[in-house]
Design a protein around this motif. Sequence first.
Motif, PDB file in Angstrom:
ATOM      1  N   SER A 360       0.827  -1.209   0.000  1.00  0.00           N
ATOM      2  CA  SER A 360       0.000   0.000   0.000  1.00  0.00           C
ATOM      3  C   SER A 360       0.856   1.251   0.000  1.00  0.00           C
ATOM      4  O   SER A 360       0.675   2.156  -0.831  1.00  0.00           O
ATOM      5  CB  SER A 360      -0.918  -0.017   1.220  1.00  0.00           C
ATOM      6  N   ARG A 361       1.833   1.308   0.903  1.00  0.00           N
ATOM      7  CA  ARG A 361       2.633   2.526   1.078  1.00  0.00           C
ATOM      8  C   ARG A 361       3.587   2.773  -0.084  1.00  0.00           C
ATOM      9  O   ARG A 361       3.711   3.904  -0.579  1.00  0.00           O
ATOM     10  CB  ARG A 361       3.432   2.423   2.377  1.00  0.00           C
ATOM     11  N   ASP A 362       4.266   1.729  -0.533  1.00  0.00           N
ATOM     12  CA  ASP A 362       5.326   1.897  -1.515  1.00  0.00           C
ATOM     13  C   ASP A 362       4.868   1.721  -2.962  1.00  0.00           C
ATOM     14  O   ASP A 362       5.507   2.232  -3.881  1.00  0.00           O
ATOM     15  CB  ASP A 362       6.462   0.905  -1.242  1.00  0.00           C
ATOM     16  N   HIS A 363       3.773   0.960  -3.153  1.00  0.00           N
ATOM     17  CA  HIS A 363       3.383   0.627  -4.514  1.00  0.00           C
ATOM     18  C   HIS A 363       1.945   1.033  -4.855  1.00  0.00           C
ATOM     19  O   HIS A 363       1.511   0.829  -5.980  1.00  0.00           O
ATOM     20  CB  HIS A 363       3.548  -0.882  -4.747  1.00  0.00           C
ATOM     21  N   ARG A 364       1.219   1.568  -3.881  1.00  0.00           N
ATOM     22  CA  ARG A 364      -0.176   1.960  -4.075  1.00  0.00           C
ATOM     23  C   ARG A 364      -1.006   0.788  -4.588  1.00  0.00           C
ATOM     24  O   ARG A 364      -1.825   0.930  -5.491  1.00  0.00           O
ATOM     25  CB  ARG A 364      -0.280   3.158  -5.027  1.00  0.00           C
ATOM     26  N   MET A 366      -3.590  -2.178  -3.186  1.00  0.00           N
ATOM     27  CA  MET A 366      -4.411  -2.603  -2.062  1.00  0.00           C
ATOM     28  C   MET A 366      -4.752  -4.078  -2.219  1.00  0.00           C
ATOM     29  O   MET A 366      -5.166  -4.518  -3.296  1.00  0.00           O
ATOM     30  CB  MET A 366      -5.698  -1.774  -1.993  1.00  0.00           C
TER      31      MET A 366
END
Length: 535
Positions: A360-364, A366
């Motif tokens: 989620s944080r690094d690659h968007r 979900m």
Amino acid sequence: MNTRTTAVPDLSPPVSAQCRAPFAEALRTHAGRGWLRLNVPGHAAEPDSFGPLAGTFGPEPLRLDFPPLLEGLDLGTATPMDEALALAAEAWGARRTWFLTNGASQGNHTASLVAPALGRTLVVQRSVHSSVIDGLVLSGLKAAFVQPSVDTEQGIAHGVTAEDLAAAIARHPDAAAAYVVSPSYFGAVADVRALAEVSHGAGIPLIVDEAWGAHFGFHPRLPGNALSQGADLVTSSTHKLAGSLTQSAMLHLGHGPFADVLEPLIDRAFRLVQSTSSSALLLASLDLARMTLMAGRDAVGASVEAADEIRQVIRSVGRFAVVSDGFGRFPDIVTADPLRIAIDTRAGGIPGHEARRRLSRDHRIMVEVATDSAIVAVVGAGSAPGTDRFIKALHALPSPLAGTGPGGTGTGNTGVGDSLGSTGLGSADERLRLSLPQPGPSRLTAREAFMSPTRVVPAAKAVGLISADTLAAYPPGIPNVLPGEVITAETVRFLQRTASAPSGHVRGAVDPGVSHMRVVDPSRVVGAAATAGAD
């Protein structure tokens, strides 16, 4: 794996009526008639007057946002809503279908409220969704729990066998119904036909929480749905993988031997828990989702192929493992949902919670859920995800627990040391493993415990006392402790570790870290329940 086949009904090619969405079409026509709206909702479909609302959602949702009970939509006889419900029942093979605007949870509440008219004890799979337990609080029924099979390596619960269900029913001659889950959160599909045969042989209906299987039966590569296997009442979370808007779902009544008895009971219970202000947007989305599924066999097939491609690449690379590849070890599982991609990240050196956080944080990207050992990605029926993007991001994740990984070695270069070290466990392997706790003994019914005088105490002091709440690691929302059950030290540790993990959450907890718990006031517990702490 039980290799019994599940027949897939031929739901296509669709008849011409199934290519329409009568309620959605009528809603759009109604919205285009130039109304002066002096009724609710208060925004009155005026985008200029409610700029932030219209600016966020656009003007069209405001125009379509009508209250219930309007001529030409759902008031009277032979309405577009009646037609939409009849088409949904036909599509899923139901005798009758109800549209729900509070998710499949509303369907589970409805089913639970029907059961008291049939008997005094609900025979329930222990790993049901927390909404079923909430239904027990509402209904006041006693529960007899059937333990599911558990993958101890992954720490996940699957389904129940027909033999175990039969044994539980035999112990409770006052049984009202049997209540099971299929498919599981990880995509394990139970032998619903065998479970229905056992239930019917004992003279009780089978209720199936098929929240995660609303798409079943709409393509030859998908399992048959629970109704086609003999289930009597089925909750279907259409918004999950079948394409409707979040919070919309359906409740289906089967054609079996209990239909005449169940239908009027469902009608009454449905009115008890349905909003009198049901969203027209949600209802229309259910109508459109049904039409899309019926007309979209090729698109659903492409979704299955996309999920297959992801699994094949994961196998070929070899760093991670596909959880469903191990389903053959469990006799309760007959097949797997091909649109569910459960990945053992522990095999690749990273906990599931951390993998989900980094994706989620690094690659968007979900994914649906994470556990201590795995992540679960889902592909909606008819959707076309970017498989290459997900596969590349997945294999770019660091391997902190193996001491190596892309971009560095060890936890010092991965940024996960704090989240792992907070568990207080020793080795990296131990930090990866978080087994499902065994439930404590039941001392009160869910309703008795929920309605009893309570106290909030530190979690350590709650051990041995009776829980007043349903506490569930969420998602998936399967309760780890129920109202009326004795709280164990093992359960406290599990819930606290879940709450401290990245993206971890415990539904029903008094506080986010589960430092305190709500228990039945010991001074008000009498009889057998008072001895709870002795077990």
